[in-house]
Design a protein around this motif. Structure first.
Motif, PDB file in Angstrom:
ATOM      1  N   HIS A 157      37.334  37.066  50.594  1.00 42.44           N
ATOM      2  CA  HIS A 157      38.202  37.474  49.489  1.00 42.44           C
ATOM      3  C   HIS A 157      39.055  36.301  49.005  1.00 42.44           C
ATOM      4  O   HIS A 157      39.636  35.573  49.813  1.00 42.44           O
ATOM      5  CB  HIS A 157      39.120  38.615  49.936  1.00 42.44           C
ATOM      6  CG  HIS A 157      40.125  39.019  48.910  1.00 42.44           C
ATOM      7  ND1 HIS A 157      39.799  39.752  47.791  1.00 42.44           N
ATOM      8  CD2 HIS A 157      41.461  38.782  48.835  1.00 42.44           C
ATOM      9  CE1 HIS A 157      40.891  39.957  47.066  1.00 42.44           C
ATOM     10  NE2 HIS A 157      41.912  39.376  47.684  1.00 42.44           N
ATOM     11  N   GLU A 216      46.081  41.479  42.196  1.00 44.70           N
ATOM     12  CA  GLU A 216      46.789  41.474  43.477  1.00 44.70           C
ATOM     13  C   GLU A 216      48.100  42.257  43.388  1.00 44.70           C
ATOM     14  O   GLU A 216      48.428  43.043  44.281  1.00 44.70           O
ATOM     15  CB  GLU A 216      47.070  40.029  43.901  1.00 44.70           C
ATOM     16  CG  GLU A 216      47.856  39.880  45.201  1.00 44.70           C
ATOM     17  CD  GLU A 216      47.058  40.221  46.449  1.00 44.70           C
ATOM     18  OE1 GLU A 216      47.630  40.105  47.554  1.00 44.70           O
ATOM     19  OE2 GLU A 216      45.881  40.611  46.326  1.00 44.70           O
ATOM     20  N   ASN A 276      29.141  45.445  52.863  1.00 44.84           N
ATOM     21  CA  ASN A 276      30.507  45.805  53.251  1.00 44.84           C
ATOM     22  C   ASN A 276      30.533  47.115  54.022  1.00 44.84           C
ATOM     23  O   ASN A 276      31.253  47.262  55.019  1.00 44.84           O
ATOM     24  CB  ASN A 276      31.391  45.930  52.007  1.00 44.84           C
ATOM     25  CG  ASN A 276      31.651  44.602  51.332  1.00 44.84           C
ATOM     26  OD1 ASN A 276      31.319  43.546  51.868  1.00 44.84           O
ATOM     27  ND2 ASN A 276      32.228  44.628  50.153  1.00 44.84           N
ATOM     28  N   TYR A 295      35.965  48.375  44.181  1.00 42.41           N
ATOM     29  CA  TYR A 295      36.466  47.322  45.065  1.00 42.41           C
ATOM     30  C   TYR A 295      36.274  47.767  46.513  1.00 42.41           C
ATOM     31  O   TYR A 295      37.177  48.307  47.149  1.00 42.41           O
ATOM     32  CB  TYR A 295      37.943  47.064  44.761  1.00 42.41           C
ATOM     33  CG  TYR A 295      38.530  45.886  45.511  1.00 42.41           C
ATOM     34  CD1 TYR A 295      37.985  44.605  45.388  1.00 42.41           C
ATOM     35  CD2 TYR A 295      39.644  46.052  46.329  1.00 42.41           C
ATOM     36  CE1 TYR A 295      38.533  43.526  46.066  1.00 42.41           C
ATOM     37  CE2 TYR A 295      40.206  44.974  47.007  1.00 42.41           C
ATOM     38  CZ  TYR A 295      39.637  43.720  46.875  1.00 42.41           C
ATOM     39  OH  TYR A 295      40.182  42.647  47.548  1.00 42.41           O
ATOM     40  N   SER A 331      36.310  46.513  49.443  1.00 43.89           N
ATOM     41  CA  SER A 331      36.744  45.526  50.432  1.00 43.89           C
ATOM     42  C   SER A 331      36.918  46.201  51.787  1.00 43.89           C
ATOM     43  O   SER A 331      36.959  47.432  51.894  1.00 43.89           O
ATOM     44  CB  SER A 331      38.070  44.894  50.004  1.00 43.89           C
ATOM     45  OG  SER A 331      39.112  45.863  50.073  1.00 43.89           O
TER      46      SER A 331
END
Length: 438
Positions: free
Chosen positions: A400, A217, A312, A239, A241
């Motif tokens: 998430h 993070e 996604n 990743y 996302s």
């Protein structure tokens, strides 16, 4: 002491997150705020060269698939020819090229390997101008057959290794150095998250630790704060996302969707054969004798990782309407029988995801058009077993979460051990392996 090349090399390795964190610290520590440095040090202080033992019992690399260099070098001598090209015989293309270059020298079509029907007799050898003895011909013929057999095994083992990598970290091992090194914050996030994704699973009756921890993070926040310089295309390979994909162009998303669709197709073909060749207890997904659990679990992991990324991208592109006609499910991993027993002994039941898996058509058959499954069917079954179809990732991108950093444990067949010395002794004596210790 460390540079970005050191960081890039970790993408194809299985270094502990602590050791990758130390490389990152050596590169950007002077650019971090005090708070950021404190977060990074949670991991970096556990690096091997700062620890008492200074080593780990666990391999720090993925397996390696051996090519056909040895067999081909022998063939070059027997056929008395020089290397016909600059081919790499540790790659499929190089081995194939060798076979197509050499096989015509004895008029052997590539792929025809029946010893009784595909060899030339004395008359046929003369007709094609082969002035060699039967013994010499047979020796060369058998050698080419073995190289072809080696090639087929190499292709299968290469797929297994590729699927193992995908199951762990997606496509990070395919990122080129130019994209990786274009921005230091991008490189640091990708390398550390990659190491976290590669951590081995622990023997437990609870869910595994999520790879995205507080250090991920912090590093991702540095990418956010410098989003103009961040290489979001590279980040999306590990990743994918919603936030990451929002920085890509529609064309880039389309390219990624195409990549993941092709990967799913390749996994579907491989998994279909695995299912046929393994008598798997679908209801419990408990391992039994004869199951190739390692290959199944790596391939199942690759399927789920590819499916998550595909899902996604479908949502990011606003194409979720296609899920009304086609929505293939997850694939469950095989569990050790003692883990299943442990789960029941502590009051657990069959995992809800396994219940959904049991009620749905086999997902690779859905993808191949041999069975029907859509978003509504999956959602209805999820509701039957009382799980949220969206939050659980069955019909939408996964929710998430950020995990608290925990030191990487020494593992012996998934069992946590206090230190690497003890782990080495236990491995040597086959503890926790399920094999008889002689």
């Amino acid at each position: 002491m460390y540079n970005i090349q050191n960081l890039y090399e970790t993408l194809n390795e299985r270094k502990r997150p602590e050791d990758v964190a130390e490389i990152i610290a050596g590169i950007i520590q002077d650019k971090l705020t005090t708070a950021e440095n404190e977060v990074l040090e949670k991991a970096a202080q556990g690096a091997l060269n700062r620890s008492f033992f200074g080593y780990t019992s666990m391999l720090e690399s993925f397996g390696e698939v051996i090519g056909a260099d040895r067999q081909i070098n022998k063939a070059l001598k027997i056929f008395r020819v020089q290397n016909l090209s600059d081919s790499d015989y540790s790659k499929t293309e190089g081995i194939e090229q060798f076979l197509y270059d050499i096989s015509p020298l004895i008029s052997k079509p590539v792929g025809q390997n029946n010893f009784k029907t595909d060899r030339l007799n004395k008359t046929e050898r003369k007709e094609v101008g082969l002035d060699i003895s039967k013994r010499s011909y047979n020796k060369k013929w058998r050698l080419l057959k073995r190289i072809e057999k080696r090639l087929q095994k190499f292709i299968i083992e290469s797929k297994k290794l590729e699927f193992q990598k995908i199951s762990k970290h997606g496509l990070s091992h395919t990122i080129n150095f130019g994209d990786f090194s274009a921005d230091i914050n991008t490189a640091c996030f990708i390398a550390y998250y990659n190491a976290r994704c590669n951590v081995r699973s622990a023997f437990t009756n609870h869910s595994q630790e999520r790879p995205f921890d507080e250090i991920c993070e912090m590093l991702f926040n540095r990418c956010r704060s410098n989003e103009a310089n961040t290489n979001w295309w590279a980040v999306s390979h590990i990743y994918a996302s919603d936030e990451t994909l929002s920085h890509l162009t529609e064309e880039q998303k389309g390219i990624l969707l195409g990549k993941w669709t092709s990967i799913i197709q390749e996994i579907a073909e491989f998994m279909s054969d695995l299912w046929k060749n393994n008598d798997i207890n679908r209801k419990t997904m408990a391992v039994k004798k004869g199951n190739d659990s390692s290959t199944w679990n790596n391939t199942a992991g690759a399927w789920n990782k590819a499916r998550d990324s595909w899902m996604n991208l479908v949502y990011s592109l606003g194409m979720e309407v296609i899920l009304d006609d086609l929505c293939f499910g997850k694939v469950m991993r095989l569990m050790a029988a003692d883990v299943v027993a442990w789960h029941y002994a502590t009051g657990g039941k069959i995992d809800p995801d396994t219940e959904v898996w049991n009620k749905l058509p086999l997902p690779w058959e859905v993808f191949e058009g041999k069975a029907f499954c859509n978003k509504k069917l999956i959602a209805d079954i999820c509701k039957e077993v009382r799980i949220d179809p969206e939050k659980s990732g069955w019909i939408a991108p996964r929710t998430h979460t950020i995990a608290k950093y925990k030191p990487t444990p020494e593992l012996v067949h998934g069992v946590m051990v206090s230190n690497p010395f003890m782990a080495t002794i236990l491995k040597k004596n086959k503890f926790f392996s399920g094999k008889i210790n002689k």
